[in-house]
Design a protein around this motif. Structure first.
Motif, PDB file in Angstrom:
ATOM      1  N   HIS A  15      36.029  52.988  43.792  1.00  0.00           N
ATOM      2  CA  HIS A  15      34.906  52.086  44.067  1.00  0.00           C
ATOM      3  C   HIS A  15      35.214  51.272  45.327  1.00  0.00           C
ATOM      4  CE1 HIS A  15      32.030  48.809  43.587  1.00  0.00           C
ATOM      5  NE2 HIS A  15      31.386  49.592  42.729  1.00  0.00           N
ATOM      6  N   PRO A  16      34.224  51.025  46.200  1.00  0.00           N
ATOM      7  CA  PRO A  16      34.506  50.290  47.442  1.00  0.00           C
ATOM      8  C   PRO A  16      35.002  48.853  47.231  1.00  0.00           C
ATOM      9  CG  PRO A  16      32.169  50.918  47.302  1.00  0.00           C
ATOM     10  CD  PRO A  16      32.857  51.508  46.124  1.00  0.00           C
ATOM     11  N   ASP A  17      34.702  48.248  46.086  1.00  0.00           N
ATOM     12  CA  ASP A  17      35.147  46.874  45.823  1.00  0.00           C
ATOM     13  C   ASP A  17      36.370  46.813  44.905  1.00  0.00           C
ATOM     14  OD1 ASP A  17      33.095  45.777  47.390  1.00  0.00           O
ATOM     15  OD2 ASP A  17      31.680  45.882  45.715  1.00  0.00           O
ATOM     16  N   ALA A  18      37.039  47.944  44.689  1.00  0.00           N
ATOM     17  CA  ALA A  18      38.233  47.980  43.842  1.00  0.00           C
ATOM     18  C   ALA A  18      39.375  47.216  44.510  1.00  0.00           C
ATOM     19  CB  ALA A  18      38.651  49.426  43.585  1.00  0.00           C
ATOM     20  N   VAL A  19      40.444  47.011  43.800  1.00  0.00           N
ATOM     21  CA  VAL A  19      41.606  46.280  44.322  1.00  0.00           C
ATOM     22  C   VAL A  19      42.186  47.016  45.526  1.00  0.00           C
ATOM     23  CG1 VAL A  19      43.981  45.573  43.804  1.00  0.00           C
ATOM     24  CG2 VAL A  19      42.182  45.216  42.128  1.00  0.00           C
ATOM     25  N   ARG A  20      42.511  46.244  46.559  1.00  0.00           N
ATOM     26  CA  ARG A  20      43.114  46.784  47.781  1.00  0.00           C
ATOM     27  C   ARG A  20      44.305  45.924  48.177  1.00  0.00           C
ATOM     28  NH1 ARG A  20      40.470  50.571  46.455  1.00  0.00           N
ATOM     29  NH2 ARG A  20      38.544  51.259  47.410  1.00  0.00           N
ATOM     30  N   PHE A  21      45.327  46.574  48.687  1.00  0.00           N
ATOM     31  CA  PHE A  21      46.532  45.907  49.174  1.00  0.00           C
ATOM     32  C   PHE A  21      46.617  46.148  50.676  1.00  0.00           C
ATOM     33  CE2 PHE A  21      47.163  47.211  44.821  1.00  0.00           C
ATOM     34  CZ  PHE A  21      47.778  46.129  44.224  1.00  0.00           C
ATOM     35  N   ARG A  22      46.939  45.114  51.438  1.00  0.00           N
ATOM     36  CA  ARG A  22      47.083  45.257  52.896  1.00  0.00           C
ATOM     37  C   ARG A  22      48.345  44.545  53.362  1.00  0.00           C
ATOM     38  NH1 ARG A  22      43.253  47.354  55.963  1.00  0.00           N
ATOM     39  NH2 ARG A  22      41.243  47.745  55.047  1.00  0.00           N
ATOM     40  N   SER A  23      49.019  45.164  54.310  1.00  0.00           N
ATOM     41  CA  SER A  23      50.199  44.567  54.926  1.00  0.00           C
ATOM     42  C   SER A  23      49.768  43.384  55.782  1.00  0.00           C
ATOM     43  CB  SER A  23      50.905  45.607  55.795  1.00  0.00           C
ATOM     44  OG  SER A  23      51.877  44.990  56.599  1.00  0.00           O
ATOM     45  N   THR A  24      50.493  42.288  55.708  1.00  0.00           N
ATOM     46  CA  THR A  24      50.176  41.145  56.573  1.00  0.00           C
ATOM     47  C   THR A  24      50.745  41.353  57.970  1.00  0.00           C
ATOM     48  OG1 THR A  24      52.076  39.949  55.690  1.00  0.00           O
ATOM     49  CG2 THR A  24      49.933  39.443  54.748  1.00  0.00           C
ATOM     50  N   GLY A  49      59.455  41.834  41.707  1.00  0.00           N
ATOM     51  CA  GLY A  49      59.767  41.935  43.128  1.00  0.00           C
ATOM     52  C   GLY A  49      58.517  41.951  43.996  1.00  0.00           C
ATOM     53  N   HIS A  50      57.495  42.719  43.592  1.00  0.00           N
ATOM     54  CA  HIS A  50      56.259  42.761  44.364  1.00  0.00           C
ATOM     55  C   HIS A  50      55.452  41.474  44.196  1.00  0.00           C
ATOM     56  CE1 HIS A  50      57.019  47.179  44.623  1.00  0.00           C
ATOM     57  NE2 HIS A  50      56.664  46.893  45.865  1.00  0.00           N
ATOM     58  N   HIS A  51      55.521  40.851  43.016  1.00  0.00           N
ATOM     59  CA  HIS A  51      54.838  39.574  42.815  1.00  0.00           C
ATOM     60  C   HIS A  51      55.421  38.525  43.771  1.00  0.00           C
ATOM     61  CE1 HIS A  51      53.078  36.606  39.623  1.00  0.00           C
ATOM     62  NE2 HIS A  51      52.345  36.639  40.731  1.00  0.00           N
ATOM     63  N   ASP A  52      56.733  38.463  43.843  1.00  0.00           N
ATOM     64  CA  ASP A  52      57.390  37.522  44.771  1.00  0.00           C
ATOM     65  C   ASP A  52      57.053  37.853  46.219  1.00  0.00           C
ATOM     66  OD1 ASP A  52      58.536  36.267  42.593  1.00  0.00           O
ATOM     67  OD2 ASP A  52      60.523  37.145  42.890  1.00  0.00           O
ATOM     68  N   ALA A  53      57.047  39.150  46.582  1.00  0.00           N
ATOM     69  CA  ALA A  53      56.734  39.553  47.956  1.00  0.00           C
ATOM     70  C   ALA A  53      55.320  39.125  48.347  1.00  0.00           C
ATOM     71  CB  ALA A  53      56.901  41.064  48.113  1.00  0.00           C
ATOM     72  N   HIS A  54      54.387  39.265  47.419  1.00  0.00           N
ATOM     73  CA  HIS A  54      53.019  38.827  47.708  1.00  0.00           C
ATOM     74  C   HIS A  54      52.987  37.319  47.967  1.00  0.00           C
ATOM     75  CE1 HIS A  54      48.776  38.078  47.539  1.00  0.00           C
ATOM     76  NE2 HIS A  54      48.964  37.269  46.522  1.00  0.00           N
ATOM     77  N   HIS A  55      53.667  36.553  47.114  1.00  0.00           N
ATOM     78  CA  HIS A  55      53.660  35.095  47.282  1.00  0.00           C
ATOM     79  C   HIS A  55      54.465  34.647  48.508  1.00  0.00           C
ATOM     80  CE1 HIS A  55      51.174  33.754  43.994  1.00  0.00           C
ATOM     81  NE2 HIS A  55      51.700  34.732  43.260  1.00  0.00           N
ATOM     82  N   ARG A  56      55.326  35.510  49.024  1.00  0.00           N
ATOM     83  CA  ARG A  56      56.003  35.223  50.307  1.00  0.00           C
ATOM     84  C   ARG A  56      55.098  35.578  51.486  1.00  0.00           C
ATOM     85  NH1 ARG A  56      60.524  37.736  47.760  1.00  0.00           N
ATOM     86  NH2 ARG A  56      60.060  39.644  48.947  1.00  0.00           N
ATOM     87  N   GLY A  57      53.956  36.192  51.208  1.00  0.00           N
ATOM     88  CA  GLY A  57      53.006  36.523  52.258  1.00  0.00           C
ATOM     89  C   GLY A  57      53.208  37.881  52.890  1.00  0.00           C
ATOM     90  N   GLU A  58      53.947  38.793  52.230  1.00  0.00           N
ATOM     91  CA  GLU A  58      54.208  40.105  52.820  1.00  0.00           C
ATOM     92  C   GLU A  58      53.008  41.045  52.736  1.00  0.00           C
ATOM     93  OE1 GLU A  58      57.889  41.722  51.340  1.00  0.00           O
ATOM     94  OE2 GLU A  58      58.901  39.797  51.579  1.00  0.00           O
ATOM     95  N   PHE A  59      52.107  40.821  51.792  1.00  0.00           N
ATOM     96  CA  PHE A  59      50.891  41.633  51.697  1.00  0.00           C
ATOM     97  C   PHE A  59      49.812  40.832  50.984  1.00  0.00           C
ATOM     98  CE2 PHE A  59      53.405  42.718  47.949  1.00  0.00           C
ATOM     99  CZ  PHE A  59      52.475  42.727  46.916  1.00  0.00           C
ATOM    100  N   THR A  60      48.562  41.250  51.209  1.00  0.00           N
ATOM    101  CA  THR A  60      47.424  40.598  50.565  1.00  0.00           C
ATOM    102  C   THR A  60      46.852  41.506  49.492  1.00  0.00           C
ATOM    103  OG1 THR A  60      45.848  41.481  52.161  1.00  0.00           O
ATOM    104  CG2 THR A  60      46.824  39.325  52.674  1.00  0.00           C
ATOM    105  N   ILE A  61      46.161  40.887  48.547  1.00  0.00           N
ATOM    106  CA  ILE A  61      45.503  41.616  47.464  1.00  0.00           C
ATOM    107  C   ILE A  61      44.068  41.104  47.397  1.00  0.00           C
ATOM    108  CG2 ILE A  61      45.524  42.193  45.016  1.00  0.00           C
ATOM    109  CD1 ILE A  61      48.476  41.276  44.961  1.00  0.00           C
ATOM    110  N   HIS A 109      43.950  33.150  43.415  1.00  0.00           N
ATOM    111  CA  HIS A 109      44.957  32.359  42.713  1.00  0.00           C
ATOM    112  C   HIS A 109      44.341  31.295  41.818  1.00  0.00           C
ATOM    113  CE1 HIS A 109      48.021  33.553  46.041  1.00  0.00           C
ATOM    114  NE2 HIS A 109      47.744  34.544  45.224  1.00  0.00           N
ATOM    115  N   TRP A 110      44.913  31.158  40.639  1.00  0.00           N
ATOM    116  CA  TRP A 110      44.449  30.216  39.631  1.00  0.00           C
ATOM    117  C   TRP A 110      44.415  28.792  40.187  1.00  0.00           C
ATOM    118  CZ3 TRP A 110      46.844  26.230  36.822  1.00  0.00           C
ATOM    119  CH2 TRP A 110      46.146  25.793  35.699  1.00  0.00           C
TER     120      TRP A 110
END
Length: 115
Positions: A51-60, A29-41, A11-12
């Protein structure tokens, strides 16, 4: 018509840079869900998905990875002519797998191509 919102992976407000490796687009909708803590990026947005260091999404909730499956195309598109790959002004590459062209009819409220 839909739109996307730019998101800083680090985050900036916490010192995350505004560089392509730290930016991705999310629907509101997904931007808001992330900021509500529903998943991490996490990860580097400049790297390809495999690539192993590419963007990953995980459920909190359970820490499990969230994966994306591209929807099947709505119609068969004509193949694009062979050409030189697009390289942006700062050297970034556009990956064709992230692009889908959809033919749309002109909305009835447009006259001469203008709203």
């Amino acid at each position: 018509m839909g739109h996307t919102e730019k998101h800083h992976i680090v985050h900036w407000m916490r010192g995350g840079p505004t560089d392509t490796c730290n930016l991705l687009c999310l629907c509101p909708g997904h931007h808001d869900a992330h900021h509500r803590g529903e998943f991490t990026i996490t990860g580097n947005a400049d790297l390809p998905d495999d690539h192993p260091d590419a963007v990953r999404f995980r459920s909190t909730n359970d820490g499990k990875p969230i994966t994306y499956r591209h929807p099947p195309p709505r119609h068969r598109a004509e193949p694009l002519p062979a050409g030189k790959p697009y390289t942006g002004p700062t050297g970034e590459r556009m990956y064709a797998r992230n692009v889908e062209f959809v033919r749309r009819s002109q909305p009835a409220n447009l006259v001469g191509g203008r709203a």
